[in-house]
Design an enzyme around this catalytic site. Structure first.
Site, PDB file in Angstrom:
ATOM      1  CB  CYS A 137      -0.919   0.015   1.223  1.00 40.35           C
ATOM      2  SG  CYS A 137      -1.876   1.547   1.349  1.00 40.35           S
ATOM      3  CB  CYS A 172      -2.315   4.726   4.166  1.00 43.89           C
ATOM      4  SG  CYS A 172      -3.729   3.906   3.393  1.00 43.89           S
ATOM      5  CB  SER A 173      -0.858   1.013   6.762  1.00 48.39           C
ATOM      6  OG  SER A 173      -2.030   1.564   7.356  1.00 48.39           O
ATOM      7  CB  CYS A 174      -4.648  -0.734   2.305  1.00 50.71           C
ATOM      8  SG  CYS A 174      -5.425   0.897   2.328  1.00 50.71           S
TER       9      CYS A 174
END
Lengths: 216, 202
Positions: free
Chosen positions: B104, B107-109
């Site tokens: 990702c 962000c941090s998906c």
């Protein structure tokens, strides 16, 4: 926004350092920040993309020097103040002057937040693109939130798969509501993105909402 | 875990966390016990063992394998904590021709309901910046050198779809039970930065 969070393709961050037998949380406060964010998000006052924008819009110096959960703490503080769920002097003192409005998030609500939420909605019309179509990612630079990363903008790819319409992040963060849009998996060849500097035989795909794309 | 300050002296961050938790509890927005339960669920019940069960089942059961690639959310639900998996989960298959890896960049998906919360390296600027530009170099840092004839496919999770990499079953595991196979399938294999390996018997 063209922010520091949009990291794809940036150089200079060094090697990827993986930790052996990493704990879920490295400090107890990280777990509290995670749980507070989860519980407060369940009120439905803000959605996931409003939360992301609260992180992306931190000053670059803060974003680049904060740990992941430090950014989550900054996000929670910002949103709690932005939506007037508490006042700045209350956060400073660590005590509430007056109780807030219902509802209260209780242990009975925990099971409901232990899976990802659904962002699938129905759209007013059919999808504009089909699998196999050549598309160009638009050269857009909105000052607000978007999920089209810079490294694919103005590049040509191929629609690989058409997904259900989803809540449109750009619209939600602008304050214009969910405005569901068709969502596509679009694949780009390495050479298209990185030219002669691409590694051999690589393909990158993104999930792109229909307004991000034009026919190519 | 190295403490970077005296245990009895909370850091600025800890003080801010205590302050906002106190305020939100006193306001009546959250019950402190509910926060304990959320932390506990992530520390004890939600982790990569969920995804590993699904991959192992797919290796031994062709019907399940088909179901997993048709609708991963539905197929993995029986293995998940409280039977719950978010929708739009997609299983992608490694083959001799294509190796998949997930990132990702924005962000941090991450499919945390089937792999647990993401590791620090997955959220790091180093991984997020490089995975889409020099995936082979990143994989090499994890000790995975792909054959030149194996293409790399990088899935950047830029929307609310999540990806689970289904690695190839390693050689030397004929006749293994599903339980034995699940033990081989670590989190990093299902992100696509490592391969399952059969431990050599001493």
């Amino acid at each position: 926004m063209d922010g520091v969070h949009d990291l794809g393709g940036m150089d200079g961050y060094g090697p990827v350092r993986a930790e052996r037998d990493e704990p879920v949380f490295h400090h107890p406060w990280e777990g509290r920040v995670y749980a507070l964010n989860t519980a407060m998000s369940a009120r439905g006052v803000w959605n996931i993309d409003i939360g992301r924008f609260a992180i992306e819009s931190q000053p670059p110096r803060v974003y680049t020097t904060s740990s992941y959960y430090e950014l989550w703490l900054a996000k929670l503080e910002k949103l709690v103040l932005q939506y007037h769920l508490a006042e700045a002097d209350e956060l400073e003192r660590g005590h509430a002057d007056v109780p807030g409005p219902e509802p209260r998030f209780t242990t009975a609500d925990v099971a409901g937040v232990l899976a990802r939420g659904s962002f699938v909605r129905s759209a007013e019309s059919g999808p504009r693109f089909a699998a196999g179509d050549r598309v160009r990612a638009r050269n857009i630079h909105p000052r607000s939130h978007t999920r089209l990363p810079r490294y694919v903008r103005n590049h040509v790819g191929v629609v690989e798969r058409v997904h259900d319409p989803n809540v449109f992040p750009d619209s939600v963060v602008r304050g214009d509501g969910p405005q569901p849009q068709w969502l596509y998996t679009v694949r780009f060849d390495g050479e298209e993105l990185w030219g002669d500097d691409a590694e051999p035989d690589m393909v990158v795909s993104v999930n792109a909402f229909e307004p991000y794309l034009e026919s190519a | 875990m190295a403490a970077d300050h005296d245990e009895s002296t909370p850091s600025d961050v800890e003080l801010r966390v205590r302050a906002i938790e106190s305020v939100l509890v006193e306001k009546g927005y959250v019950e402190a016990a509910a926060l304990d339960h959320i932390v506990e669920a992530h520390e004890t019940s939600i982790g990569p063992h969920i995804g590993a069960r699904a991959v192992a089942r797919a290796w031994v059961d062709p019907d399940y394998r088909q179901a997993l690639f048709a609708d991963a959310s539905a197929a993995i639900a029986p293995f998940a904590h409280l039977g719950r998996v978010g929708d739009q989960l997609i299983a992608v298959e490694n083959t001799p021709d294509v190796h998949n890896m997930v990132v990702c960049t924005l962000c941090s998906c991450y499919p945390w309901d089937v792999l647990g919360l993401p590791p620090v390296w997955y959220k790091s600027p180093a991984y997020r910046s490089r995975a889409v530009k020099e995936p082979r170099s990143v994989l090499a840092e994890f000790g995975l050198t792909l054959a030149p004839e194996t293409a790399v496919r990088v899935w950047d999770s830029t929307a609310e779809l999540r990806y689970l990499v289904v690695p190839m079953r390693p050689a030397g595991t004929d006749g293994w039970t599903e339980d034995q196979l699940a033990e081989l399938i670590g989190r990093n294999c299902m992100i696509g930065v490592e391969l399952p390996t059969v431990p050599t018997v001493a």
